[in-house]
Design a protein around this motif. Structure first.
Motif, mmCIF file in Angstrom:
data_model
loop_
_atom_site.group_PDB
_atom_site.id
_atom_site.type_symbol
_atom_site.label_atom_id
_atom_site.label_comp_id
_atom_site.label_asym_id
_atom_site.label_seq_id
_atom_site.Cartn_x
_atom_site.Cartn_y
_atom_site.Cartn_z
ATOM 1 N N ILE A 119 0.859 -1.184 0.000
ATOM 2 C CA ILE A 119 0.000 0.000 0.000
ATOM 3 C C ILE A 119 0.898 1.238 0.000
ATOM 4 O O ILE A 119 1.859 1.313 0.779
ATOM 5 C CB ILE A 119 -0.870 0.051 1.280
ATOM 6 N N ILE A 120 0.574 2.203 -0.830
ATOM 7 C CA ILE A 120 1.212 3.526 -0.711
ATOM 8 C C ILE A 120 0.135 4.507 -0.268
ATOM 9 O O ILE A 120 -0.923 4.622 -0.911
ATOM 10 C CB ILE A 120 1.836 3.988 -2.042
ATOM 11 N N ASN A 121 0.424 5.185 0.842
ATOM 12 C CA ASN A 121 -0.515 6.177 1.376
ATOM 13 C C ASN A 121 -0.387 7.472 0.558
ATOM 14 O O ASN A 121 0.648 8.135 0.583
ATOM 15 C CB ASN A 121 -0.161 6.439 2.847
ATOM 16 N N ALA A 122 -1.469 7.813 -0.125
ATOM 17 C CA ALA A 122 -1.473 9.053 -0.924
ATOM 18 C C ALA A 122 -2.199 10.170 -0.173
ATOM 19 O O ALA A 122 -2.680 11.123 -0.789
ATOM 20 C CB ALA A 122 -2.135 8.785 -2.274
ATOM 21 N N GLY A 123 -2.243 10.028 1.153
ATOM 22 C CA GLY A 123 -2.884 11.034 2.006
ATOM 23 C C GLY A 123 -3.998 10.403 2.815
ATOM 24 O O GLY A 123 -4.916 9.818 2.236
ATOM 25 N N ASP A 124 -3.899 10.490 4.166
ATOM 26 C CA ASP A 124 -4.987 9.981 5.024
ATOM 27 C C ASP A 124 -5.409 11.093 5.989
ATOM 28 O O ASP A 124 -4.728 11.378 6.965
ATOM 29 C CB ASP A 124 -4.579 8.702 5.764
ATOM 30 N N GLY A 125 -6.528 11.723 5.664
ATOM 31 C CA GLY A 125 -7.039 12.808 6.502
ATOM 32 C C GLY A 125 -5.977 13.860 6.721
ATOM 33 O O GLY A 125 -5.249 14.237 5.796
ATOM 34 N N ALA A 126 -5.870 14.352 7.951
ATOM 35 C CA ALA A 126 -4.864 15.375 8.276
ATOM 36 C C ALA A 126 -3.563 14.742 8.748
ATOM 37 O O ALA A 126 -2.694 15.425 9.284
ATOM 38 C CB ALA A 126 -5.413 16.294 9.364
ATOM 39 N N GLU A 228 -12.235 21.699 3.682
ATOM 40 C CA GLU A 228 -12.913 20.410 3.848
ATOM 41 C C GLU A 228 -12.693 19.793 5.232
ATOM 42 O O GLU A 228 -13.387 18.847 5.602
ATOM 43 C CB GLU A 228 -12.488 19.434 2.748
ATOM 44 N N ARG A 229 -11.715 20.314 6.009
ATOM 45 C CA ARG A 229 -11.458 19.724 7.338
ATOM 46 C C ARG A 229 -12.198 20.478 8.456
ATOM 47 O O ARG A 229 -12.156 20.067 9.602
ATOM 48 C CB ARG A 229 -9.962 19.739 7.657
ATOM 49 N N PHE A 230 -12.833 21.625 8.120
ATOM 50 C CA PHE A 230 -13.504 22.414 9.161
ATOM 51 C C PHE A 230 -14.905 21.893 9.397
ATOM 52 O O PHE A 230 -15.654 21.662 8.446
ATOM 53 C CB PHE A 230 -13.613 23.887 8.728
ATOM 54 N N THR A 231 -15.285 21.754 10.674
ATOM 55 C CA THR A 231 -16.683 21.444 10.974
ATOM 56 C C THR A 231 -17.469 22.749 11.120
ATOM 57 O O THR A 231 -18.674 22.778 10.907
ATOM 58 C CB THR A 231 -16.804 20.616 12.264
#
Ligand code: CP
Length: 306
Positions: A119-126, A228-231
């Protein structure tokens, strides 16, 4: 690298990083090496992307492999309730490598625990974006001629910005001095500052983005405020335009200063900066192709000198 998968930059020793960067330079000299003939890679993008997905797919194509995947998870069976585990197990039936981006922190690590396919992580959340870090390190070494003893100023959304979190870890082998410039709401999290303390990395925090800081800097790493990360969207509105780099702010900057940005940019770098020779963000994204070719070969155990 000890693991077959690349989920976090902290898996990479200094020697791993330098080897991957050396291999990336060889791919820059010749990106068309048919080292993946007969292999298939999947790009599973549960979150939007332009550069990461397209440069990974270009990397596989230029290496002679083939790509399957999706960039809109709503067209897949995850929209019918299929779990991430089942999706990963299914795709593992078909491919030799999985490159994935997911909104949940830890998703890539979880995927690496349920399959034997790398697996290559291409971005997981923050959380992490290790291939971005590798291309950032490549860009830094290429423009500065070294990685050691540089002053790196990170500006903007340091709370949610996974690229800055990964870059701190990647640079930790090379004695950096950091300036963290962020509004109070988006300060560098304690986890990253504790990491700096533990590894003896010097850093200063600032809320004002001044020419004085720019003039002490070798690498100015701008970031976007990540809506996209702001609630709370009112909070986003309050901070979204807090720092904008303009060309006139660079008038007394160091000759070797280079401006990096993982992109996409919203309005944190004014367009009048683009023609300044110190602006490097477009070439930085191009370097992503070579860094990702090197990463793919690394996780698949393919020697590029064959
Ligand atoms: N830097 C980066 O991750 O860009 P994309 O979101 O376009 O992939």
């Amino acid at each position: 690298m000890k693991s077959k998968s690349l989920v976090s930059i902290d898996q990479c020793s200094k020697e791993d990083i330098l080897r991957i960067l050396d291999n990336a330079r060889k791919f820059e000299e010749n990106p068309n090496r048919k080292l993946l003939e007969g292999k298939v890679a999947a790009t599973l993008f549960f979150e939007p992307s332009t550069r990461t997905r397209l440069s990974f797919e270009t990397a596989v194509n230029r290496l002679g492999g083939r790509v399957i995947g999706f960039s809109d998870a709503s067209t897949t069976s995850s929209s019918k309730g299929e779990t991430l585990k089942d999706t990963i197990l299914m795709v593992s039936n078909y491919v030799d490598l999985i490159i994935m981006r997911h909104h949940l922190e830890g998703a890539a690590r979880y995927a690496s625990e349920v399959t034997d396919v790398p697996i290559i992580n291409a971005g997981d959340g923050a959380n992490q974006h290790p291939s971005q870090t590798m291309l950032d390190l490549y860009s830094i070494r290429k423009t500065q001629g070294k990685l050691d003893n540089l002053t790196i100023t990170m500006v903007g959304d340091l709370k949610y910005g996974r690229t800055v979190h990964s870059l701190i870890v990647g640079m930790s082998h090379f004695h950096p001095t950091f300036h963290f410039v962020a509004p109070n709401e988006l300060r560098m999290p304690d986890e990253q500052k504790n990491f700096c303390d533990k590894h003896g990395l010097k850093y200063e925090e600032h809320t004002d983005f001044t020419e004085d800081i720019i003039n002490q800097t070798d690498i100015l790493y701008m970031t976007r405020v990540q809506r996209e990360r702001f609630t709370d969207l009112e909070e986003y509105e309050r901070v979204k335009n807090v720092y904008i780099l303009r060309n006139d702010m660079l008038r007394n900057s160091r000759e070797n200063l280079r401006i990096l940005h993982p992109l996409p940019r919203v309005n944190e770098i004014a367009y009048d900066v683009d023609d300044n020779p110190k602006a490097y963000y477009i070439q930085q994204a191009r370097n992503g192709l070579f860094a990702r070719q090197a990463i793919i070969c690394e996780v698949l155990g393919i020697s590029i000198d064959e």
